[in-house]
Design an enzyme around this catalytic site. Structure first.
Site, short mmCIF file in Angstrom:
data_model
loop_
_atom_site.label_atom_id
_atom_site.label_comp_id
_atom_site.label_asym_id
_atom_site.label_seq_id
_atom_site.Cartn_x
_atom_site.Cartn_y
_atom_site.Cartn_z
N ALA A 67 0.87 -1.17 0.00
CA ALA A 67 0.00 0.00 0.00
C ALA A 67 0.91 1.23 0.00
O ALA A 67 2.06 1.16 0.45
CB ALA A 67 -0.89 -0.03 1.23
N GLY A 110 0.68 -5.01 0.99
CA GLY A 110 -0.52 -5.15 0.16
C GLY A 110 -0.22 -5.79 -1.18
O GLY A 110 -1.11 -6.41 -1.78
N GLU A 113 -0.39 -9.37 -0.49
CA GLU A 113 -1.79 -9.71 -0.24
C GLU A 113 -2.59 -9.76 -1.55
O GLU A 113 -3.46 -10.60 -1.72
CB GLU A 113 -2.40 -8.69 0.73
N GLU A 133 4.65 -5.05 7.35
CA GLU A 133 3.86 -4.01 8.02
C GLU A 133 4.33 -3.75 9.44
O GLU A 133 4.34 -2.61 9.92
CB GLU A 133 2.37 -4.40 8.03
N1 CO8 Z 1 4.64 3.20 -0.65
C1 CO8 Z 1 5.03 4.36 -1.22
N2 CO8 Z 1 6.18 4.48 -1.90
C2 CO8 Z 1 6.97 3.40 -2.02
C3 CO8 Z 1 6.62 2.18 -1.45
C4 CO8 Z 1 5.40 2.09 -0.74
N3 CO8 Z 1 4.96 0.94 -0.19
N4 CO8 Z 1 7.61 1.29 -1.71
C5 CO8 Z 1 8.53 1.93 -2.45
N5 CO8 Z 1 8.15 3.22 -2.62
C6 CO8 Z 1 8.87 4.29 -3.34
C7 CO8 Z 1 10.03 4.80 -2.53
O1 CO8 Z 1 9.61 5.73 -1.57
C8 CO8 Z 1 10.90 5.41 -3.61
O2 CO8 Z 1 10.36 6.67 -3.95
P1 CO8 Z 1 11.31 7.98 -4.04
O3 CO8 Z 1 12.19 7.67 -5.24
O4 CO8 Z 1 10.34 9.08 -4.28
O5 CO8 Z 1 12.08 8.04 -2.78
C9 CO8 Z 1 10.69 4.48 -4.80
O6 CO8 Z 1 9.46 3.78 -4.52
C10 CO8 Z 1 11.80 3.46 -4.96
O7 CO8 Z 1 11.94 2.78 -3.72
P2 CO8 Z 1 13.36 2.59 -2.97
O8 CO8 Z 1 14.26 3.73 -3.30
O9 CO8 Z 1 13.09 2.34 -1.53
O10 CO8 Z 1 13.88 1.28 -3.72
P3 CO8 Z 1 14.87 0.17 -3.14
O11 CO8 Z 1 15.18 -0.72 -4.30
O12 CO8 Z 1 15.98 0.79 -2.37
O13 CO8 Z 1 14.00 -0.65 -2.05
C11 CO8 Z 1 12.00 -1.82 -1.25
C12 CO8 Z 1 12.89 -1.41 -2.47
C13 CO8 Z 1 12.76 -2.81 -0.36
C14 CO8 Z 1 10.78 -2.47 -1.82
C15 CO8 Z 1 11.64 -0.57 -0.42
O14 CO8 Z 1 11.11 0.41 -1.32
C16 CO8 Z 1 10.60 -0.82 0.63
O15 CO8 Z 1 10.91 -1.34 1.69
N6 CO8 Z 1 9.33 -0.39 0.39
C17 CO8 Z 1 8.27 -0.44 1.39
C18 CO8 Z 1 7.74 -1.84 1.55
C19 CO8 Z 1 6.64 -1.87 2.60
O16 CO8 Z 1 6.85 -1.58 3.76
N7 CO8 Z 1 5.44 -2.27 2.16
C20 CO8 Z 1 4.32 -2.43 3.06
C21 CO8 Z 1 3.48 -1.22 3.07
S1 CO8 Z 1 2.17 -1.33 4.26
C22 CO8 Z 1 0.97 -2.21 3.48
O17 CO8 Z 1 1.11 -2.64 2.37
C23 CO8 Z 1 -0.32 -2.42 4.22
C24 CO8 Z 1 -1.35 -3.13 3.36
C25 CO8 Z 1 -2.69 -2.91 3.94
C26 CO8 Z 1 -3.80 -3.37 2.99
C27 CO8 Z 1 -5.13 -3.00 3.57
C28 CO8 Z 1 -6.28 -3.48 2.72
C29 CO8 Z 1 -7.64 -3.28 3.42
#
Ligand code: CO8
Length: 261
Positions: A67, A110, A113, A133
């Site tokens: 998400a 997400g 999921e 999360e």
């Molecule tokens: N949300 C927003 N932006 C994101 C997300 C995200 N989940 N993941 C990556 N991005 C963005 C980064 O902020 C970055 O943007 P910017 O260039 O503007 O800084 C760009 O994508 C590239 O990301 P990274 O520079 O971090 O790339 P890396 O290769 O270094 O790392 C990762 C990749 C490991 C995937 C890292 O981006 C990461 O850890 N992302 C977050 C993962 C995460 O925590 N996901 C869970 C989110 S919570 C959730 O999903 C709850 C679901 C609830 C569902 C409910 C339904 C009812």
């Protein structure tokens, strides 16, 4: 094909719809706009008689990194509760046609999921799944606790969701979460998923959809209720032209000509 901002839709072969998540700069983070487009596209595809099966994919680097944290970070309890934040995600599970997730790269939060909501999951060798999360102070909200536990068992689901560590394609396949790992190479997992979808789309659509409903009953109902659902759906197929055609074709040693009626 409608023009969307956050997804791409195409028809890579007859009977198959391909939906590609397309927010590359955000690693396909699932924001409200993307999800609204995805659910709308899936509803339209579900109503399209030309389509028999659906593939959902992302990019080589990310299926979806979860998400959208930037969208979520300033929301209050009142915001998310009263506006039913992300509750429309479950609409995907009401789609009748089989959905295949072709997962390359990150499928986190997400994104994992969403992949678990699909009916079949094919993983590229570089697939990285995770429910991180807990690392950002929240918990799975789109079925991670329920579908992951059913897919991989309680102990693994606990370990994975409580640590937030990632797991790879091979583990996903060994545990039964993915049906298989496909070969290395750009786009191979998508081609395999499209070929699989094409094979499914060539069958009787009524039978395919009833079969999906019957398997899903195993995840929603008790054993005795699920068996009853299966039997009712089995009996129902005897009201279709496709059942008569399929069985007649077998006896006459020819290919069936299904009309999905
Ligand atoms: N949300 C927003 N932006 C994101 C997300 C995200 N989940 N993941 C990556 N991005 C963005 C980064 O902020 C970055 O943007 P910017 O260039 O503007 O800084 C760009 O994508 C590239 O990301 P990274 O520079 O971090 O790339 P890396 O290769 O270094 O790392 C990762 C990749 C490991 C995937 C890292 O981006 C990461 O850890 N992302 C977050 C993962 C995460 O925590 N996901 C869970 C989110 S919570 C959730 O999903 C709850 C679901 C609830 C569902 C409910 C339904 C009812």
């Amino acid at each position: 094909n409608k023009n969307y901002e956050n997804i791409l839709t195409s028809r890579p072969e007859p009977g198959v719809a391909l939906v590609t998540l397309n927010r590359p700069k955000a690693l396909n983070a699932l924001n409200t706009a993307l999800f609204a487009e995805l659910t709308e596209a899936l509803r339209l595809i579900d109503a399209d008689r030309e389509i028999g099966a659906i593939v959902i994919t992302g990019s080589e680097k990310a299926f979806a990194a979860g998400a959208d944290i930037k969208e979520m970070k300033d929301k209050s309890f009142a915001d998310v509760y009263q506006n039913r934040f992300l509750e429309n995600w479950q609409e995907i599970t009401t789609i009748r046609k089989p959905i295949i997730a072709a997962v390359s790269g990150f499928a986190l939060g997400g994104g994992c999921e969403l992949a678990l909501m699909a009916d079949i999951l094919l993983a590229a060798p570089n697939a990285q799944f995770g429910q991180p999360e807990v690392k950002i102070g929240t918990i799975t909200g789109g079925g991670g606790s329920q579908r992951l536990a059913r897919a991989v068992g309680k102990s693994r689901a606990m370990e994975l969701t409580l640590t937030g560590r990632m797991w790879g394609a091979r583990e996903a396949a060994e545990w039964g979460m993915a049906s298989r790992v496909v070969d290395e190479g750009v786009g191979v997992v998508v081609r395999e998923a499209v070929a699989l979808a094409g094979e499914i789309a060539g069958k009787s659509q009524i039978a395919v959809q009833a079969q999906k409903e019957a398997v899903n009953a195993a995840y929603e109902q008790s054993l005795s209720e699920g068996l009853k659902t299966e039997r009712r759906l089995f009996h129902m197929t005897f009201a279709t032209a496709d059942q008569r055609e399929g069985m007649a074709a077998f006896v006459e040693k020819r290919k069936p000509n299904f009309t999905s009626s």
